[in-house]
Design an enzyme around this catalytic site. Structure first.
Site, mmCIF file in Angstrom:
data_model
loop_
_atom_site.group_PDB
_atom_site.id
_atom_site.type_symbol
_atom_site.label_atom_id
_atom_site.label_comp_id
_atom_site.label_asym_id
_atom_site.label_seq_id
_atom_site.Cartn_x
_atom_site.Cartn_y
_atom_site.Cartn_z
ATOM 1 N N LYS B 62 0.851 -1.207 0.000
ATOM 2 C CA LYS B 62 0.000 0.000 0.000
ATOM 3 C C LYS B 62 0.875 1.242 0.000
ATOM 4 C CE LYS B 62 -3.844 2.043 2.632
ATOM 5 N NZ LYS B 62 -4.704 1.885 3.835
ATOM 6 N N SER B 131 -9.457 1.993 2.811
ATOM 7 C CA SER B 131 -8.499 2.762 2.050
ATOM 8 C C SER B 131 -7.461 1.905 1.325
ATOM 9 C CB SER B 131 -7.786 3.723 2.997
ATOM 10 O OG SER B 131 -7.049 2.995 3.968
ATOM 11 N N SER B 155 -10.157 -0.233 7.039
ATOM 12 C CA SER B 155 -9.503 -0.164 5.715
ATOM 13 C C SER B 155 -8.838 -1.446 5.249
ATOM 14 C CB SER B 155 -8.462 0.952 5.718
ATOM 15 O OG SER B 155 -9.083 2.209 5.707
#
Lengths: 413, 413
Positions: B62, B131, B155
């Protein structure tokens, strides 16, 4: 030394402009830092804010904290010329309170043990302590009124003791470590150095927006638990003398002092602290250790070499001990509002071979409780020694007020 | 999807070289990512390690996690082209286990709510959630066998549910967040996405060097506490159906399921989570908010605008509630080894206007307990929904084993 409280009073009264207050620090740095070496870099292009409780206050930032406007070199060639994108959270807290960041102060490599070239302003033949070497020395030399450091073992309280300045290692996470180079996420704590306890309290209160951290008009007389930390070994003569003098002074000032024996769990926690610290350091500094082994500072590298086989099970056990000790500590405070103990074994060691020993600090860092250094004694060869005032987790205001009581008692003795 | 367990088996048996395993992921990314948009960047210059349990495993990271070899842009133009000096601790943990970092996956700006352009691989008219949008989508699309995300509200578990992949948000701090952009230090947790529960367990065990996290040969039958989280509002039909189907499946497989009513303190903690999150975000993102206000993503900026007046006292109260709820949670687990609840209100919302709602996740992130998403149902319009298995703090192995039990029961129904 330059007092935050005094500057604030003169600025509020219109006797001193915030810009002139900053200029005084710049002049002091120019005049003195060649002989001390407290700063890695500093700027002449700094202006005072015109609002905020810390307007006109020049602050030095330990060079493990990210600054967008200065290089952040971590005391290591691995980070030479490194420019972070953003300011660390604590740097922004200072700016939002009106402070001016005047420069970066020296740090041992990654806030570990390898000494910096910084000299103790009280006696240049001795270390200022570490790892927050530059921050403690810069305040002690009267160059700046406020500086930030970090403590993982004893890196705020110990240099403060050696340099004769007030300092607080607040409760764990009262100040965020976002943007501060991590050594151990369970232990790393941002702290403040200033001339006196009132100055430290003003800095911490302004940064956090917590007026309750300011000293009360009338300082209450604390119930004090006297703690020797036998498990950490015996202190030196000067450390012992500082503690004795402080104890007599507070008793004379009316405080009730009771000697406390800490149960075995605290000796266990004291022994567990390095396990937590080095296990986490292996993960926090994995990139540096694996990709830049040759450039790692030798004492730090040796410490990491010696701890690379620590197992997750040993770490989990150490964390378990720490949790039990934290619970047990709540009960210890039933017998005293604060604890009084050594800040360091004695005066700053001679030479720059060692930054001194954190053995009287590391338990309290693991406990996460607020610790305040109060300068207590100037020993032979002009070297100061402090004592440490410790309160419950979250009771930073109480720690500061009791430290102020000790400071006042020592001034009147 | 590509299974970590399957790759490991074939590599161990000499049927597949680690380099060929990586090459397969590169081909899959080339073939598919134009249509999905899961990657911010990826590299063709990646070689497999020849040792370590994760050799031959291509991992997506990420883009809020620092990587020395890739830009790290935080989903925000404020960090365009930003090159960190070091790898985040979790990136180094992957490399030391032999994994190859193949690229950076999309993230909402600073892991908040503003959607990325990533599409849900199951139905491109829907969000993959956020996210950790790119990590969930890249695993779901069969591009990579393993990806890292972060969870502050929901997330990791929510995008896993929306994308039909297994995922774990481990116990708080089982994985360090050193080098991961901070949103909230009390909440931020690094998690893993993979095809199935066994794959997730293999990834987490290899990263942490904890063999006890691998699934046992015989999965014990768990005692399950069924939890609705009424305080978070009612689920959608598809979420409700997933939970009902999973509950029936585990009962049929022999598990004892008991409905639990969570005491009021958990509703209070649920309501306290956003206070903790946004108060800390104001400090963690102070530089971005103050120096780059115009470039802040609009949903995040509005959230920060709306929470800028939260006082330290309100924050302290929220932290106090969280601490009391964590203690109370220990007792809840007396009635079940694990809890079974919703991963998300229902299927992924239509369009890319929203990454969905974290309302069934945020309490558990605040509690710091391990949460595992198990894909449970593919609803109409080809969209998956998962269920969430939750264990005590530190009982990550138990959470994974129980999640495997649920996964097996669902496969046999």
């Amino acid at each position: 030394m330059i007092s935050v409280a005094d500057l604030q009073r003169r600025i509020d009264a219109g006797e001193l402009s915030p810009d002139n207050a900053i200029a005084q620090s710049l002049e002091a740095i120019t005049a003195q830092d060649k002989a001390i070496g407290a700063f890695v870099c500093c700027t002449e292009n700094v202006r005072a804010a015109n609002a905020g409780p810390l307007r006109g206050i020049a602050v030095g930032i330990k060079d493990v904290m990210d600054t967008a406007e200065f290089p952040t070199e971590m005391g290591s060639p691995i980070y030479r010329g490194y420019r972070p994108r953003a300011d660390a959270a604590v740097v922004m807290m200072l700016k939002q309170a009106g402070a001016s960041i005047i420069g970066k102060t020296t740090t041992t490599a990654f806030a570990s043990m390898d000494p910096t070239p910084t000299l103790n302003p009280h006696n240049k033949g001795h270390t200022p302590g570490g790892s927050s070497s530059g921050s403690a020395a810069a305040v002690a030399a009267g160059m700046i009124p406020l500086a930030l450091g970090t403590q993982t073992g004893g890196s705020v309280i110990r240099p403060a003791s050696f340099c004769g300045v007030a300092a607080i290692k607040p409760s764990y996470r009262l100040l965020p470590t976002v943007g501060v180079k991590c050594y151990s996420w369970t232990l790393d704590t941002v702290g403040l150095f200033a001339a006196g306890i009132d100055d430290v309290a003003r800095g911490l209160s302004a940064m956090t927006g917590r007026p309750e951290l300011l000293l009360p008009h009338t300082i209450p007389t604390p119930r004090i638990g006297f703690v020797l930390q036998d498990f950490a070994g015996a202190p030196e003569t000067s450390g012992q003398a500082a503690l004795r003098i402080a104890t007599r002074a507070v008793e004379k000032a009316g405080a009730y002092v009771r000697a406390l024996n800490l149960p075995q769990i605290f000796a266990d926690a004291w022994a567990a602290q390095p396990i937590v610290q080095e296990f986490e350091a292996h993960r926090a500094l994995a990139w540096e250790y694996r990709e830049h082994y040759a450039e790692m500072a030798p004492l730090l590298r040796a410490k990491l070499d010696g701890s690379r086989d620590t197992t997750p099970a040993a770490y989990d056990a150490a964390i378990g001990i720490a949790n039990r000790a934290r619970q047990a500590l709540e009960k210890v405070f039933d017998d005293g509002d604060v604890l009084l103990t050594l800040s360091a074994p004695g005066v700053a060691p001679k030479g720059l071979g060692s930054t001194g020993d954190a053995r009287y600090n590391r338990l309290w860092t693991l406990m996460g409780v607020p610790c305040v250094n109060v300068p207590a004694l100037v020993a032979e060869v002009n070297l100061p020694v402090g004592v440490q005032v410790i309160a419950r987790y979250g009771a930073d205001a109480q720690a500061l007020a009791a430290a102020r009581f000790v400071e006042g008692a020592l001034a009147r003795r």
